[in-house]
Enzyme design. Structure first.
Site, PDB file in Angstrom:
ATOM      1  N   CYS A 150      -1.778  10.271  -6.111  1.00 18.62           N
ATOM      2  CA  CYS A 150      -2.438   9.563  -4.884  1.00 18.62           C
ATOM      3  C   CYS A 150      -3.417  11.332  -4.877  1.00 18.62           C
ATOM      4  O   CYS A 150      -3.507  12.134  -5.100  1.00 18.62           O
ATOM      5  CB  CYS A 150      -1.438   9.776  -3.586  1.00 18.62           C
TER       6      CYS A 150
ATOM      7  N   LYS B 126       0.960  -0.992   0.039  1.00 21.83           N
ATOM      8  CA  LYS B 126      -0.459  -0.371   0.168  1.00 21.83           C
ATOM      9  C   LYS B 126       0.986   1.297  -0.157  1.00 21.83           C
ATOM     10  O   LYS B 126       1.889   1.167   0.805  1.00 21.83           O
ATOM     11  CB  LYS B 126      -1.085   0.066   1.653  1.00 21.83           C
TER      12      LYS B 126
END
Ligand code: RRO
Length: 312
Positions: free
Chosen positions: A130, A44
């Site tokens: 992101c 992650k």
């Protein structure tokens, strides 16, 4: 017949692995990936410090895909260094990739240095796309900031392959602007694409949006995004040529989807929404379907596919 792949000097036993996001945050999840037919372990996206992420509900599945606004929930990069050491000692055979996010260039440098100097990490994927961090634009949509960041990242000494997770571009002018920046640096790979934002899904029965954070807007994966992903893979190949490996990500849930991404010129592919939905068993199923589809077409090598989109 199984099809293995290479990302620079790193060998992958199959062409399919996980994307950074689903089921790759905790050590148990990473071990489950290791025990599966995922060709590598991608963690992650991590930040300098641990983060709880956005309030729940922040992930929902729908028929055609998924919507998320997780908000970069992660254990902080120091934990991922520890996880990499534990995984490598138990299971030395699969590549380990990290995914790096920062809130300023100095954060990125700190993490790139740490992972370049770590003996257990094989690949650095830098997440320039992101989303979900409240009102910060994605770096990859800010071309000047991207250029400046890449110049700093490539000034950090290290020999591990470095690549970038890109958002979808919807205008060829923007794809070309990003390609021109990438060409200035020794970029090893790009991953196309991150989820498609900022989207709203409404449940007509409950008369509510599906997720809570950020005015209920989230990032779309699954069937919805496959054509966008294929277009980005293909356009970046046209603009960058063969010097940059392209990892396809977006809407892959079957062996035929893998085949389509390879035709568009991906060399490896990552799974997102399908991994949330089916858990790690999806790797074995999709690898098998891909192998069967290749044999049905009498193909024995990936080069027969990656090079072979029949242009009209
Ligand atoms: O954590 C997230 O909300 C998230 C990230 Br960092 C990302 O790169 N892509 C995405 O769909 N969600």
């Amino acid at each position: 017949m199984t099809f293995s792949a290479k990302l620079w000097n790193v060998s992958f036993p199959w062409v399919v692995y996980n994307s950074s996001g689903p089921r790759c945050t905790t050590l148990d999840e990473l071990k489950a990936l290791w025990n599966s037919e995922s060709s590598a372990i991608l963690m992650k996206s991590c930040s300098p410090l641990p983060r709880d992420g956005n309030p729940e509900p922040r992930y929902k599945e729908v028929e055609l895909g998924s919507i998320n606004s997780i908000g970069l929930a992660n254990h902080g990069y120091k934990k991922y260094l520890e996880y990499a050491a534990e995984l490598k000692s138990e299971f030395p055979d699969k590549p380990i990739s990290v995914s790096i996010v920062g809130f300023c260039p100095e954060d990125f440098i700190e993490l790139v240095e740490a992972f370049q100097n770590d003996e257990n990490v094989d690949i650095l994927e830098i997440n320039l796309s992101c989303p979900n961090v409240v009102w910060k634009p994605q770096i990859a949509y800010d071309f000047e900031a991207s250029d400046e960041l890449l110049s700093k990242i490539f000034a950090v000494p290290g020999s591990k392959p470095i690549g970038f997770k890109l958002p979808p571009y919807f205008d060829p002018v923007h794809t070309e602007m990003m390609a021109n920046i990438l060409k200035k640096y020794p970029v090893n790979f790009i991953t196309c694409i991150n989820s498609v934002g900022n989207t709203l899904i409404i449940d007509p029965e409950t008369e509510s949006p599906l997720i809570a954070p950020k005015w209920w807007l989230g990032w779309l994966g699954g069937d919805y995004v496959k054509p966008v992903a294929l277009a980005n893979v293909r356009m970046f190949y046209k603009l960058l040529g063969e010097s940059v490996t392209i990892i396809g990500c977006g809407g892959i849930k079957s062996g035929v989807d893998v085949f389509e991404h390879l035709l568009a010129w991906a060399s490896l592919v990552q799974l997102g929404t399908v991994l949330w939905k089916e858990d790690v068993a999806c790797f074995e199923r999709i690898n098998k379907e891909f192998e069967e589809y290749m044999s049905m077409k009498w193909y024995t090598s990936l080069n027969q596919v990656i090079w072979k989109l029949k242009e009209l």
